[in-house]
Design an enzyme around this catalytic site. Structure first.
Site, PDB file in Angstrom:
ATOM      1  N   HIS A  92       0.832  -1.209   0.000  1.00 53.10           N
ATOM      2  CA  HIS A  92       0.000   0.000   0.000  1.00 53.10           C
ATOM      3  C   HIS A  92       0.867   1.259   0.000  1.00 53.10           C
ATOM      4  CE1 HIS A  92      -3.705   2.288   1.196  1.00 53.10           C
ATOM      5  NE2 HIS A  92      -2.789   3.101   1.699  1.00 53.10           N
ATOM      6  N   GLU A  93       1.832   1.311   0.903  1.00 54.14           N
ATOM      7  CA  GLU A  93       2.682   2.501   1.008  1.00 54.14           C
ATOM      8  C   GLU A  93       3.628   2.621  -0.190  1.00 54.14           C
ATOM      9  OE1 GLU A  93       1.958   4.708   3.015  1.00 54.14           O
ATOM     10  OE2 GLU A  93       0.696   3.600   4.418  1.00 54.14           O
TER      11      GLU A  93
ATOM     12  N   HIS B  82       1.861   4.308  -3.083  1.00 51.89           N
ATOM     13  CA  HIS B  82       1.832   5.769  -2.968  1.00 51.89           C
ATOM     14  C   HIS B  82       3.143   6.369  -3.470  1.00 51.89           C
ATOM     15  CE1 HIS B  82      -1.958   6.025  -0.958  1.00 51.89           C
ATOM     16  NE2 HIS B  82      -1.561   5.485   0.179  1.00 51.89           N
TER      17      HIS B  82
END
Length: 202
Positions: free
Chosen positions: A27-28, A31
């Site tokens: 997820h990170e 980004h």
């Protein structure tokens, strides 16, 4: 929940913790990857353009993750000044996190359907699918500091954006209340069950 798993079933605890750490790391990373592609290299310079969990796990968030099953990673910073269209690109960067979780969930669900897997691997993959779905949908809730808040920020007309951003000052408290009272679980559980049914895992 996780303490009980550790005491009663250490193997399941390790599988669940591994699935959660993978989900947050992807997820990170998403980004950071999106920001980098859109012209902002802040995350890259800070060592966040990696799938290494050590770069993304927040100490407090990780402890809570491994004890109560709810935690968070370190937010990926970006500089809007480096983006061609800060509002639109900010929304894309925000959406990339949940999108990566959905892609991961669908991919591992496909592996479960088409690959002969040992039972322990099947259990791990099921947890990865479930946690990625939960993380993806949870982060789409339009409450600061979740990604959904930033997605809405980028989509709103300029004249409404300032008013929306003012809500960030108290919306985190609102989010904590929703989590503690179990409202988020009541919202996410049906969505999770429907998603698992669509993926053929329930």
């Amino acid at each position: 929940m996780f303490i009980n798993l550790l005491l009663n079933n250490p193997i399941l605890f390790v599988l669940a913790a591994s699935a959660l750490i993978l989900s947050i790391s992807v997820h990170e990373f998403a980004h950071a990857y999106a920001a980098n592609k859109l012209g902002d290299f802040t995350a890259k310079y800070l060592g966040r353009l990696t799938l290494n969990p050590l770069a993304h796990l927040d100490p407090v968030g990780t402890i809570l993750l491994l004890t109560v099953g709810f935690g968070w990673g370190k937010p990926v910073p970006y500089n809007p000044a480096n983006l061609k269209n800060p509002a639109r690109d900010g929304a894309i960067i925000a959406f990339s996190g949940p999108l990566s979780n959905f892609i991961l969930a669908i991919s591992f669900a496909a592996f479960m359907h088409f690959l002969p897997l040992p039972s322990i691997v099947t259990s791990l993959f099921y947890l990865i699918v479930s946690y990625n779905l939960i993380l993806g949908f949870f982060n789409l809730i339009p409450i600061f500091p979740l990604d959904g808040f930033n997605i809405v920020t980028g989509l709103l007309p300029h004249r409404l954006r300032a008013q929306w951003l003012q809500m960030a000052t108290f919306s985190m408290i609102f989010l904590i209340i929703l989590v503690i009272t179990g409202v988020t679980s009541k919202i996410l559980n049906p969505v999770l069950n429907i998603s698992l049914t669509i993926l053929g895992l329930q």
